[in-house]
Design an enzyme around this catalytic site. Structure first.
Site, PDB file in Angstrom:
ATOM      1  N   LYS A 223       0.855  -1.198   0.000  1.00  0.00           N
ATOM      2  CA  LYS A 223       0.000   0.000   0.000  1.00  0.00           C
ATOM      3  C   LYS A 223       0.887   1.243   0.000  1.00  0.00           C
ATOM      4  CE  LYS A 223      -1.511   1.554   4.094  1.00  0.00           C
ATOM      5  NZ  LYS A 223      -1.234   2.943   4.476  1.00  0.00           N
ATOM      6  N   ASN A 224       1.928   1.236   0.826  1.00  0.00           N
ATOM      7  CA  ASN A 224       2.734   2.448   1.019  1.00  0.00           C
ATOM      8  C   ASN A 224       3.721   2.706  -0.108  1.00  0.00           C
ATOM      9  OD1 ASN A 224       1.275   2.945   3.267  1.00  0.00           O
ATOM     10  ND2 ASN A 224       2.879   2.415   4.728  1.00  0.00           N
TER      11      ASN A 224
ATOM     12  N   ARG B 185      -8.620  -0.067   5.116  1.00  0.00           N
ATOM     13  CA  ARG B 185      -7.807   1.001   4.495  1.00  0.00           C
ATOM     14  C   ARG B 185      -6.505   0.425   3.961  1.00  0.00           C
ATOM     15  NH1 ARG B 185      -8.172   6.839   6.881  1.00  0.00           N
ATOM     16  NH2 ARG B 185      -6.669   6.999   5.192  1.00  0.00           N
TER      17      ARG B 185
ATOM     18  N   ASP C 271       5.104   0.885  12.002  1.00  0.00           N
ATOM     19  CA  ASP C 271       3.858   0.266  11.514  1.00  0.00           C
ATOM     20  C   ASP C 271       3.697  -1.162  11.978  1.00  0.00           C
ATOM     21  OD1 ASP C 271       3.838   1.930   8.258  1.00  0.00           O
ATOM     22  OD2 ASP C 271       3.436   2.621  10.290  1.00  0.00           O
TER      23      ASP C 271
HETATM   24  C1  EPZ Z   1       4.619   7.041   6.161  1.00  0.00           C
HETATM   25  O1  EPZ Z   1       3.848   8.120   6.656  1.00  0.00           O
HETATM   26  C2  EPZ Z   1       3.698   5.824   6.157  1.00  0.00           C
HETATM   27  N1  EPZ Z   1       2.548   6.076   5.282  1.00  0.00           N
HETATM   28  C3  EPZ Z   1       3.209   5.521   7.574  1.00  0.00           C
HETATM   29  O2  EPZ Z   1       2.449   4.325   7.512  1.00  0.00           O
HETATM   30  C4  EPZ Z   1       4.421   5.279   8.462  1.00  0.00           C
HETATM   31  O3  EPZ Z   1       3.992   5.056   9.781  1.00  0.00           O
HETATM   32  C5  EPZ Z   1       5.351   6.510   8.403  1.00  0.00           C
HETATM   33  O4  EPZ Z   1       5.730   6.775   7.035  1.00  0.00           O
HETATM   34  C6  EPZ Z   1       6.636   6.289   9.202  1.00  0.00           C
HETATM   35  O5  EPZ Z   1       7.321   5.177   8.692  1.00  0.00           O
HETATM   36  C7  EPZ Z   1       2.701   5.976   3.957  1.00  0.00           C
HETATM   37  O6  EPZ Z   1       3.777   5.689   3.447  1.00  0.00           O
HETATM   38  C8  EPZ Z   1       1.481   6.224   3.115  1.00  0.00           C
HETATM   39  P1  EPZ Z   1       6.649  10.479   8.077  1.00  0.00           P
HETATM   40  P2  EPZ Z   1       4.441   9.635   6.574  1.00  0.00           P
HETATM   41  O7  EPZ Z   1       6.556  11.760   7.333  1.00  0.00           O
HETATM   42  O8  EPZ Z   1       5.353   9.760   5.426  1.00  0.00           O
HETATM   43  C9  EPZ Z   1       7.185  13.689  11.484  1.00  0.00           C
HETATM   44  C10 EPZ Z   1       0.574   2.963   7.821  1.00  0.00           C
HETATM   45  O9  EPZ Z   1       0.177   2.441   8.873  1.00  0.00           O
HETATM   46  N2  EPZ Z   1       7.032  14.687  10.407  1.00  0.00           N
HETATM   47  O10 EPZ Z   1       7.753   9.525   7.721  1.00  0.00           O
HETATM   48  O11 EPZ Z   1       3.288  10.547   6.661  1.00  0.00           O
HETATM   49  C11 EPZ Z   1       5.920  12.880  11.739  1.00  0.00           C
HETATM   50  O12 EPZ Z   1       5.056  13.557  12.627  1.00  0.00           O
HETATM   51  C12 EPZ Z   1       1.037   4.402   7.828  1.00  0.00           C
HETATM   52  O13 EPZ Z   1       0.661   2.363   6.715  1.00  0.00           O
HETATM   53  C13 EPZ Z   1       7.273  16.039  10.685  1.00  0.00           C
HETATM   54  O14 EPZ Z   1       7.602  16.405  11.809  1.00  0.00           O
HETATM   55  O15 EPZ Z   1       5.266   9.697   7.924  1.00  0.00           O
HETATM   56  C14 EPZ Z   1       6.474  11.606  12.335  1.00  0.00           C
HETATM   57  O16 EPZ Z   1       6.724  11.799  13.712  1.00  0.00           O
HETATM   58  C15 EPZ Z   1       0.754   5.095   9.145  1.00  0.00           C
HETATM   59  N3  EPZ Z   1       7.133  16.943   9.666  1.00  0.00           N
HETATM   60  C16 EPZ Z   1       7.812  11.412  11.596  1.00  0.00           C
HETATM   61  O17 EPZ Z   1       8.138  12.702  11.068  1.00  0.00           O
HETATM   62  C17 EPZ Z   1       6.782  16.589   8.400  1.00  0.00           C
HETATM   63  O18 EPZ Z   1       6.688  17.466   7.506  1.00  0.00           O
HETATM   64  C18 EPZ Z   1       7.750  10.417  10.452  1.00  0.00           C
HETATM   65  O19 EPZ Z   1       6.654  10.784   9.649  1.00  0.00           O
HETATM   66  C19 EPZ Z   1       6.535  15.212   8.130  1.00  0.00           C
HETATM   67  C20 EPZ Z   1       6.672  14.283   9.146  1.00  0.00           C
END
Ligand code: EPZ
Length: 423
Positions: free
Chosen positions: A22-23, A402, A310
């Protein structure tokens, strides 16, 4: 709304095929916006998140055909404004921002709401896109980001945030940089296999990207992209989830269409707990045997190649009935412990404090009506129900739908006793 009845006590056996990731699918579907030629993407899982992304692309003007796992997209001409109501419903829609900006010079995308696993900021995305010369404004819940008259320019960008790299932020900047003049370097890039799969898709279209899968990615700007047929990588989190099911309630369960190299951290924790994880020679199938005397373990989530956030909820379900003490610390989403309260209703002995769960294994959980809250927490509740005494009822099943393709059918194929019923 559907709910899932999980009748505890069945022994899982046999084998299933793991779906495409999915990701990886979500950013790759979004990347199709970068080219005006037709692309074909195979093994896109039939889950509501990919369905949302298909709807968004079609609302942007794309012609899309979807037959089982194959999606055929032709974005001859597109508009720059993503549909507010759809984008609001799925945080990952934010990854249309980079391709829209690169293709049309402007992107209007709603600010993603927070969600149950925590605040979901996009400051790093905007930092990266602004470094390429874009300007940002906010209006009625939308981000409006615009490229300069002469187009985006390559830059050196460091995308590290307080919680480490950003997966979708790396994707957005990489896609926006594809047409930027000159060279873009992304430092502190996310190294997840899904980022690498996106880069492979983009290079197949004619982009010039090096270093994806490492912390430093280099993108040489090009002027246009072509077409491609691409098969999405396996879903390592779905595979890890079914490995957990096999350890909790299985005997010699086999998972096909996986990728051993992408599951090192997940596999290691199962082995540390005393379970046997046997891959075939090619590393695309794995058989799981529960250990005779399993022990607890300690998990600290980290960006890839560390232990994936995850998977921590699913492992909490394993630890709930593993003798001894286990510790789960989520440094990426410190609030991602909604599943613990629901598991405690089933008799689990868990204490959560400031981003860490301490789990003391109990002999057996007892079934209870529980509520799904987010994708992985819901999967963890299904796992907990597999050996609980009685029938666990999991409501709000749409959370699971989802991101898990036909999870009830796959569990039935493994001889679990589950039933999807209308609420
Ligand atoms: C991706 O989300 C995945 N989703 C998430 O999987 C996964 O948990 C996450 O990466 C971490 O591995 C998809 O790929 C669609 P991040 P993403 O930006 O990219 C902070 C699932 O269950 N951050 O890597 O949105 C954020 O708050 C989902 O399949 C900022 O501070 O996550 C977090 O603490 C849930 N500023 C950390 O970075 C930003 O601009 C990592 O988030 C962006 C993120």
């Amino acid at each position: 709304m559907d709910k899932l009845l999980v009748h505890g006590g069945a022994t899982l056996r046999g084998s299933i095929n793991i779906s495409g990731s999915k990701n990886a699918s979500l950013p790759i579907l979004a990347a199709s916006l970068l080219t005006d030629e037709e692309v074909i993407i195979r093994r896109v899982p039939d889950v509501s998140d990919t369905n949302y992304m298909v709807q968004i692309i079609s609302a942007l003007g794309g012609e899309i055909e979807r037959s089982s796992g194959t999606v055929r997209i032709h974005n001859k001409s597109i508009v720059d404004t993503a549909p507010y109501d759809l984008v609001r419903r799925m945080r990952a829609s934010i990854c249309v921002m980079g391709p829209l900006l690169a293709r049309t010079g402007r992107a209007v995308v709603s600010l993603p709401g927070g969600c149950i696993i925590g605040d979901r900021p996009v400051d790093l995305h905007l930092r990266g896109l602004e470094a390429l010369g874009a300007t940002t404004e906010f209006d009625s819940g939308n981000i409006i980001i615009t490229a300069p008259k002469g187009g985006l320019k390559g830059a050196e960008i460091n995308l590290r945030g307080t919680h480490g790299p950003t997966v979708l932020g790396t994707d957005n900047v990489m896609m926006a940089a594809v047409f930027a003049e000159g060279t873009t370097v992304i430092e502190s890039a996310a190294a997840e296999p899904e980022v690498e799969d996106l880069a492979n898709f983009l290079n197949g279209l004619g982009a010039k990207i090096q270093g994806a899968g490492t912390r430093r990615i280099t993108i040489e700007g090009v002027t246009s992209l072509g077409s491609i047929e691409h098969t999405v990588i396996p879903d390592r989190i779905e595979a890890g989830t079914f490995m957990a099911a096999a350890v909790i309630a299985g005997e010699g369960v086999t998972l096909h269409r996986i990728c051993r190299e992408q599951m090192t951290a997940i596999t290691k924790i199962f082995e540390d707990c005393g379970h046997k994880i046997i891959f075939n020679e090619a590393g695309d199938s794995v058989t799981i045997h529960r250990g005779e005397n399993p022990v607890g373990a300690e998990i600290n989530t980290a960006p890839y190649p560390g232990y994936p956030t995850d998977m921590q909820a699913q492992m909490t379900a394993v630890f709930a009935t593993t003798p001894g003490i286990s510790v789960v610390k989520d440094t990426i989403f410190p609030q991602r412990f909604m599943h613990c309260a629901e598991m405690k209703r089933m008799g689990a002995d868990i204490n959560v404090d400031s981003g860490t769960a301490i789990i003391k294994g109990v002999k057996q959980l007892s079934a209870a009506p529980v509520m799904a809250s987010d994708l992985r927490a819901s999967a963890a509740l299904v796992l907990a129900g597999l050996t609980a005494k009685g029938t666990t009822t999991i409501s709000r099943l749409y959370h699971i739908d989802r991101g898990y393709e036909h999870i009830d059918e796959k569990l039935l194929q493994l001889h679990a006793r589950v039933e999807r019923v209308k609420e």
